[in-house]
Write a protein that holds these residues in place. Sequence first.
Motif, PDB file in Angstrom:
ATOM      1  N   ILE A 118       0.829  -1.202   0.000  1.00 39.11           N
ATOM      2  CA  ILE A 118       0.000   0.000   0.000  1.00 39.11           C
ATOM      3  C   ILE A 118       0.865   1.255   0.000  1.00 39.11           C
ATOM      4  O   ILE A 118       0.524   2.272  -0.612  1.00 39.11           O
ATOM      5  N   LEU A 119       2.009   1.195   0.667  1.00 41.50           N
ATOM      6  CA  LEU A 119       2.891   2.360   0.717  1.00 41.50           C
ATOM      7  C   LEU A 119       3.511   2.676  -0.645  1.00 41.50           C
ATOM      8  O   LEU A 119       4.049   3.763  -0.838  1.00 41.50           O
ATOM      9  N   THR A 120       3.440   1.722  -1.591  1.00 40.70           N
ATOM     10  CA  THR A 120       3.959   1.990  -2.940  1.00 40.70           C
ATOM     11  C   THR A 120       2.878   2.522  -3.880  1.00 40.70           C
ATOM     12  O   THR A 120       3.133   2.702  -5.079  1.00 40.70           O
ATOM     13  N   LEU A 121       1.677   2.807  -3.374  1.00 42.79           N
ATOM     14  CA  LEU A 121       0.579   3.259  -4.228  1.00 42.79           C
ATOM     15  C   LEU A 121       0.933   4.449  -5.120  1.00 42.79           C
ATOM     16  O   LEU A 121       0.467   4.507  -6.274  1.00 42.79           O
ATOM     17  N   PRO A 122       1.743   5.416  -4.661  1.00 40.48           N
ATOM     18  CA  PRO A 122       2.068   6.528  -5.563  1.00 40.48           C
ATOM     19  C   PRO A 122       2.777   6.089  -6.844  1.00 40.48           C
ATOM     20  O   PRO A 122       2.795   6.841  -7.826  1.00 40.48           O
ATOM     21  N   MET A 123       3.345   4.885  -6.857  1.00 43.14           N
ATOM     22  CA  MET A 123       4.065   4.396  -8.038  1.00 43.14           C
ATOM     23  C   MET A 123       3.241   3.407  -8.850  1.00 43.14           C
ATOM     24  O   MET A 123       3.741   2.844  -9.828  1.00 43.14           O
TER      25      MET A 123
END
Length: 382
Positions: free
Chosen positions: A317-322
């Motif tokens: 979820i923490l990689t959502l910006p990518m």
Amino acid sequence: MSTGNPRPLISVDSHVVEPKDLWLKRLPQRFQHQAPQVQSTDKGDYFVVPNTGMPPKPVGTEGAMINTKINGVITRATGYRFEDQRPGAYDPAARLIDQDSQGVRAEIVYPGWLIVHSIPDFDLKVACVRAYNDWLFEEFCAHDPARLIGAAALPVGDGPIEPAIEEARKWAARGAKTFLLPQSVPGKAWGDDHFEPLWAALEEIGLPVGFHQAAGQVAMFNDKTTPGVFWTTAIGNKISLGWVFMQLVYGAVPERHPGLRFILVEGGIGWIAFQLNTMDHMFTDHHRWTVPELALKPSDYFNRQFWATFEDDRPGILTLPMLDEKRLMWAGDYPHTEGNFPFAQEQVAHDFQGVDEATVAAITHDNAIDLFGLSIPALTRA
């Protein structure tokens, strides 16, 4: 257990535990001596596929689970008698009660006995898959087809591709929403010519195709000499879905069949941003050497034709910006011990901390409606 008015969820990866006598009842007589079944011993119940050389597997490893919370920590214990399993694992009426308790509006249902995809005798595998599909749609999912949505398994392996195409056409005509393929076929890559007639047929049919981890085995993660082989295999199976993606892309399957839609099931999402970045980097530096030649970057194929599922992946979820949020879908993995029942609402709240409501609704609900064409209203948001 969740109470009150839970967030509406759709699980795109849940499982059924098949009746212990499913194949004894449904296989043709010539396969009865090899029919998958449950055998009881003084040490517990085991799934076995007799006279095939396949090792027995404890019932508990396939989802005979009881979840409890002690001092705020979820602990999972498995029963080792078939009857000790949670009734919702095999009883559709009980399943719907458990769904309701979690706010789950519908589930995509995959097999419990994924080991069937590893049966070495191809004719036996085909017969077992056909029997499973018949039971899944005619008995289990028929209880409530709008909420129990079966994934029709396709038999592939060391044999002709026609049986898989036949099953796909049969169940598509009968209203199936999606198909299941194993994570690997020994000795074959997904880009091999052997599978080309299947890809052409599936593109024509138009339903999404899921590759489920632990259906079939990836040899590199099944080395019996490695310490902790259970853990290396279990984790390696998940990692291998990135390998499936590479086989498809570098085999030019999405290039040749832009209408195909693929789902990487139960591999999590934390690996995706890294792998796409690395593959794009290699494409940029070395695409002139690529055989077959690809017109697009790997990430372009992913964002056009691939989806991935997860049930517990805060790092992802923490990689959502990518990532493209439309390519991600939540799963409960009921009734497996790795799943989040009866704490689905708590797990979603934990994983999606700090994420806007529209994105949460898309990943936990609306993306599934769009991909599978479900007759469930999308969530309305202010």
